[in-house]
Design an enzyme around this catalytic site. Structure first.
Site, PDB file in Angstrom:
ATOM      1  N   THR A  51      -7.090  -1.377 -20.156  1.00  0.00           N
ATOM      2  CA  THR A  51      -7.897  -1.973 -21.222  1.00  0.00           C
ATOM      3  C   THR A  51      -7.829  -3.491 -21.042  1.00  0.00           C
ATOM      4  O   THR A  51      -7.031  -3.974 -20.220  1.00  0.00           O
ATOM      5  CB  THR A  51      -7.347  -1.568 -22.609  1.00  0.00           C
ATOM      6  N   GLN A  69       9.623   7.121  -7.737  1.00  0.00           N
ATOM      7  CA  GLN A  69       8.993   7.815  -8.874  1.00  0.00           C
ATOM      8  C   GLN A  69       7.515   7.454  -9.001  1.00  0.00           C
ATOM      9  O   GLN A  69       6.702   8.293  -9.411  1.00  0.00           O
ATOM     10  CB  GLN A  69       9.746   7.496 -10.181  1.00  0.00           C
ATOM     11  N   GLU A  70       7.165   6.205  -8.656  1.00  0.00           N
ATOM     12  CA  GLU A  70       5.738   5.836  -8.663  1.00  0.00           C
ATOM     13  C   GLU A  70       4.949   6.782  -7.765  1.00  0.00           C
ATOM     14  O   GLU A  70       3.847   7.228  -8.102  1.00  0.00           O
ATOM     15  CB  GLU A  70       5.553   4.394  -8.169  1.00  0.00           C
ATOM     16  N   ASN A 122      -4.038   2.292 -13.791  1.00  0.00           N
ATOM     17  CA  ASN A 122      -3.119   1.334 -13.166  1.00  0.00           C
ATOM     18  C   ASN A 122      -1.725   1.924 -13.180  1.00  0.00           C
ATOM     19  O   ASN A 122      -1.395   2.747 -14.042  1.00  0.00           O
ATOM     20  CB  ASN A 122      -3.121   0.025 -13.952  1.00  0.00           C
ATOM     21  N   HIS A 137       2.258   0.492 -13.284  1.00  0.00           N
ATOM     22  CA  HIS A 137       3.071  -0.703 -13.474  1.00  0.00           C
ATOM     23  C   HIS A 137       4.536  -0.287 -13.391  1.00  0.00           C
ATOM     24  O   HIS A 137       4.936   0.722 -13.983  1.00  0.00           O
ATOM     25  CB  HIS A 137       2.775  -1.339 -14.843  1.00  0.00           C
ATOM     26  N   ARG A 148     -13.281 -16.228 -11.814  1.00  0.00           N
ATOM     27  CA  ARG A 148     -12.935 -14.806 -11.934  1.00  0.00           C
ATOM     28  C   ARG A 148     -14.198 -13.977 -12.132  1.00  0.00           C
ATOM     29  O   ARG A 148     -14.305 -12.854 -11.637  1.00  0.00           O
ATOM     30  CB  ARG A 148     -11.975 -14.594 -13.097  1.00  0.00           C
ATOM     31  N   MET A 173      -3.125  -6.926  -7.544  1.00  0.00           N
ATOM     32  CA  MET A 173      -2.410  -7.959  -8.280  1.00  0.00           C
ATOM     33  C   MET A 173      -3.320  -9.007  -8.926  1.00  0.00           C
ATOM     34  O   MET A 173      -2.830 -10.026  -9.406  1.00  0.00           O
ATOM     35  CB  MET A 173      -1.376  -8.634  -7.355  1.00  0.00           C
ATOM     36  N   GLY A 229       0.778  -1.241   0.000  1.00  0.00           N
ATOM     37  CA  GLY A 229       0.000   0.000   0.000  1.00  0.00           C
ATOM     38  C   GLY A 229       0.808   1.288   0.000  1.00  0.00           C
ATOM     39  O   GLY A 229       0.287   2.345   0.357  1.00  0.00           O
ATOM     40  N   LEU A 255      -8.089  -8.354 -13.922  1.00  0.00           N
ATOM     41  CA  LEU A 255      -9.527  -8.082 -13.972  1.00  0.00           C
ATOM     42  C   LEU A 255     -10.097  -8.550 -15.310  1.00  0.00           C
ATOM     43  O   LEU A 255      -9.458  -8.392 -16.359  1.00  0.00           O
ATOM     44  CB  LEU A 255      -9.766  -6.585 -13.790  1.00  0.00           C
TER      45      LEU A 255
END
Ligand code: GAR
Length: 231
Positions: free
Chosen positions: A156, A188-189, A122, A124, A80, A105, A31, A108
């Site tokens: 997407t 940086q995220e 998102n 990544h 799923r 993680m 988190g 979807l």
């Protein structure tokens, strides 16, 4: 339309209603990106944090700030589709204008992705389209790249392949391992994810119907990053 999910902090300025957008954040673990978002003083309301794992440490960051949390434990669903349906219901219950995957993680399904198309982001930890999927830092080290980084993108149905909003690059050091490289990228995220979410909440960022990212009022281009630098 006024929604009862909006907090009293929804602001009114003069005669015009400036209604804050509502954000739901999905996590699976530590988190730290969630924390960066919670601390970013975003011009919107984080109405809920949802995890697919009850033991996700990030839930405590939300609880400490009075943000609603929910757990949709993927292990309790046999497919799923069933998991995605439960997740959809929970997200919709919080009237999300924007759904933010912050270290979420689970992959979807298409129905979920299509339902939230254009309002599903998102992050990544690689310079997509390089190194999608699992272990991006290990992939980067194995490939011997000198520059690595992170990407915020609209989601997407194709994994880690959605339209790119913003990227940050870091040098790869000769003595890096996955841990040191991940730590450099993570800093940086924590910069670019709140930035991208802020753009969306300010109505400056959107996905056009033909799948292009539209960002109003971009700043000047960043400086080039050359790695390794010459001695
Ligand atoms: C972050 O590095 C994020 O980019 C990555 O998981 C980490 C979560 O850390 N996400 C992915 O790999 C998604 N494919 P956090 O829980 O401390 O934010």
């Amino acid at each position: 339309m006024m929604s009862d999910a909006f907090s009293p902090v929804s602001s009114r300025s003069g005669a015009a209603d400036t209604q804050m957008k509502t954000v739901v954040i999905l996590i699976s673990g530590r988190g730290s990106n969630l924390l960066a978002l919670l601390e970013a003083k975003l011009p919107g309301r984080i109405s809920a944090v949802i995890s697919d794992r009850g033991e996700a440490q990030g839930l405590a960051f939300a609880q400490a700030r009075g943000v609603a949390t929910a757990v949709i434990d993927h292990r309790r669903y046999t497919s799923r589709e069933a998991f995605d349906a439960a997740l959809t219901e929970e997200v919709e219950a919080h009237r999300a204008d924007l759904v933010v995957l912050a270290g979420f993680m689970r992959i979807l399904g298409d129905d979920f992705v299509r339902r939230f198309a254009g309002r599903l982001l998102n992050i990544h930890p690689s310079l997509l389209p390089m190194f999608p999927g699992l272990k991006p830092h290990a992939q980067a080290l194995a490939a011997g790249v000198k520059i690595h980084g992170c990407t915020v993108h609209f989601v997407t149905p194709s994994l880690d392949a959605g339209p790119i909003v913003v990227q940050a690059a870091v040098p790869v050091h000769g003595d890096d391992d996955q841990k040191s490289l991940a730590a450099r990228v993570l800093v940086q995220e924590h910069r670019i994810y709140p930035q991208a979410v802020r753009w969306f909440l300010e109505d400056r960022l959107r996905l056009s119907p033909d799948g292009r990212v539209v960002l109003q009022g971009e700043g000047p281009p960043a400086q080039p990053l050359i790695a390794p630098a010459s001695a």
